[in-house]
Design a protein around this motif. Structure first.
Motif, PDB file in Angstrom:
ATOM      1  N   ILE A 118       0.849  -1.184   0.000  1.00  0.00           N
ATOM      2  CA  ILE A 118       0.000   0.000   0.000  1.00  0.00           C
ATOM      3  C   ILE A 118       0.887   1.238   0.000  1.00  0.00           C
ATOM      4  N   SER A 119       0.448   2.268  -0.685  1.00  0.00           N
ATOM      5  CA  SER A 119       1.179   3.533  -0.702  1.00  0.00           C
ATOM      6  C   SER A 119       0.196   4.660  -0.985  1.00  0.00           C
ATOM      7  N   ARG A 120       0.676   5.883  -0.822  1.00  0.00           N
ATOM      8  CA  ARG A 120      -0.191   7.027  -1.091  1.00  0.00           C
ATOM      9  C   ARG A 120       0.629   8.189  -1.613  1.00  0.00           C
ATOM     10  N   ASP A 121      -0.041   9.066  -2.349  1.00  0.00           N
ATOM     11  CA  ASP A 121       0.554  10.296  -2.839  1.00  0.00           C
ATOM     12  C   ASP A 121      -0.356  11.430  -2.370  1.00  0.00           C
ATOM     13  N   ASN A 122       0.042  12.079  -1.310  1.00  0.00           N
ATOM     14  CA  ASN A 122      -0.809  13.132  -0.740  1.00  0.00           C
ATOM     15  C   ASN A 122      -0.885  14.368  -1.633  1.00  0.00           C
ATOM     16  N   ALA A 123       0.127  14.568  -2.466  1.00  0.00           N
ATOM     17  CA  ALA A 123       0.091  15.704  -3.390  1.00  0.00           C
ATOM     18  C   ALA A 123      -0.965  15.509  -4.469  1.00  0.00           C
ATOM     19  N   LYS A 124      -1.226  14.247  -4.804  1.00  0.00           N
ATOM     20  CA  LYS A 124      -2.205  13.945  -5.857  1.00  0.00           C
ATOM     21  C   LYS A 124      -3.523  13.416  -5.295  1.00  0.00           C
ATOM     22  N   ASN A 125      -3.606  13.240  -3.974  1.00  0.00           N
ATOM     23  CA  ASN A 125      -4.821  12.691  -3.342  1.00  0.00           C
ATOM     24  C   ASN A 125      -5.156  11.306  -3.879  1.00  0.00           C
ATOM     25  N   VAL A 126      -4.155  10.463  -3.960  1.00  0.00           N
ATOM     26  CA  VAL A 126      -4.351   9.125  -4.505  1.00  0.00           C
ATOM     27  C   VAL A 126      -3.760   8.071  -3.568  1.00  0.00           C
ATOM     28  N   LEU A 127      -4.506   6.998  -3.402  1.00  0.00           N
ATOM     29  CA  LEU A 127      -4.081   5.828  -2.641  1.00  0.00           C
ATOM     30  C   LEU A 127      -3.843   4.688  -3.628  1.00  0.00           C
ATOM     31  N   TYR A 128      -2.824   3.878  -3.365  1.00  0.00           N
ATOM     32  CA  TYR A 128      -2.489   2.783  -4.266  1.00  0.00           C
ATOM     33  C   TYR A 128      -2.453   1.451  -3.516  1.00  0.00           C
ATOM     34  N   LEU A 129      -2.632   0.384  -4.291  1.00  0.00           N
ATOM     35  CA  LEU A 129      -2.388  -0.963  -3.774  1.00  0.00           C
ATOM     36  C   LEU A 129      -1.740  -1.765  -4.897  1.00  0.00           C
ATOM     37  N   GLN A 130      -0.470  -2.052  -4.730  1.00  0.00           N
ATOM     38  CA  GLN A 130       0.237  -2.916  -5.671  1.00  0.00           C
ATOM     39  C   GLN A 130       0.044  -4.355  -5.218  1.00  0.00           C
ATOM     40  N   MET A 131      -0.498  -5.172  -6.095  1.00  0.00           N
ATOM     41  CA  MET A 131      -0.811  -6.554  -5.762  1.00  0.00           C
ATOM     42  C   MET A 131      -0.003  -7.472  -6.665  1.00  0.00           C
ATOM     43  N   ASN A 132       0.864  -8.243  -6.075  1.00  0.00           N
ATOM     44  CA  ASN A 132       1.710  -9.184  -6.813  1.00  0.00           C
ATOM     45  C   ASN A 132       1.373 -10.612  -6.406  1.00  0.00           C
ATOM     46  N   ASN A 133       1.785 -11.544  -7.254  1.00  0.00           N
ATOM     47  CA  ASN A 133       1.583 -12.968  -6.978  1.00  0.00           C
ATOM     48  C   ASN A 133       0.124 -13.253  -6.565  1.00  0.00           C
ATOM     49  N   LEU A 134      -0.779 -12.763  -7.370  1.00  0.00           N
ATOM     50  CA  LEU A 134      -2.198 -12.877  -7.041  1.00  0.00           C
ATOM     51  C   LEU A 134      -2.667 -14.322  -7.048  1.00  0.00           C
ATOM     52  N   ARG A 135      -3.616 -14.594  -6.174  1.00  0.00           N
ATOM     53  CA  ARG A 135      -4.176 -15.935  -6.010  1.00  0.00           C
ATOM     54  C   ARG A 135      -5.685 -15.885  -6.272  1.00  0.00           C
ATOM     55  N   PRO A 136      -6.277 -16.997  -6.611  1.00  0.00           N
ATOM     56  CA  PRO A 136      -7.737 -17.003  -6.832  1.00  0.00           C
ATOM     57  C   PRO A 136      -8.514 -16.476  -5.623  1.00  0.00           C
TER      58      PRO A 136
END
Length: 112
Positions: free
Chosen positions: A70-88
């Motif tokens: 999880i990460s965020r960019d407060n200058a852009k008002n955006v929250l992120y979620l990078q999801m790797n090795n996804l499972r069913p």
């Protein structure tokens, strides 16, 4: 009006990756700890990850630890979620949330 709009979902094969984004408006984004939650088919909403206001502290559910970031960019008002090795079992609708507020979700489907 407060809006939390998640995007970036889609269909991905097991082992694949996706990056979710959540665009926030109508609130002072930088003052809110943020979190991602998900609802899998037939299940209750599950907390996935949280992040502090400045992004210097993060927490994860055991089921996603080591795979999601999880990460965020407060200058852009955006929250992120990078999801790797996804499972069913990661399949579900993902929502971003701030306090009692939860926006529209984005569907993630992990299937071969």
């Amino acid at each position: 009006d407060v809006q939390l709009q998640a995007s970036g979902g889609g269909l991905v094969q097991p082992g694949g990756s996706l990056r979710l984004s959540c665009a926030a408006s109508g609130l002072t984004f930088s003052t809110y700890p943020m979190r991602w939650v998900r609802q899998s088919p037939g299940k209750r909403i599950e907390w996935v990850s949280g992040i502090s206001t400045r992004g210097d502290s993060t927490t994860y559910a055991d089921s996603v630890k080591g795979r999601f970031t999880i990460s965020r960019d407060n200058a852009k008002n955006v929250l992120y979620l990078q999801m790797n090795n996804l499972r069913p079992e990661d399949t579900g609708v993902y929502y971003c949330a701030a306090g009692a507020l939860r926006g529209q979700g984005t569907l993630v489907t992990v299937s071969s």
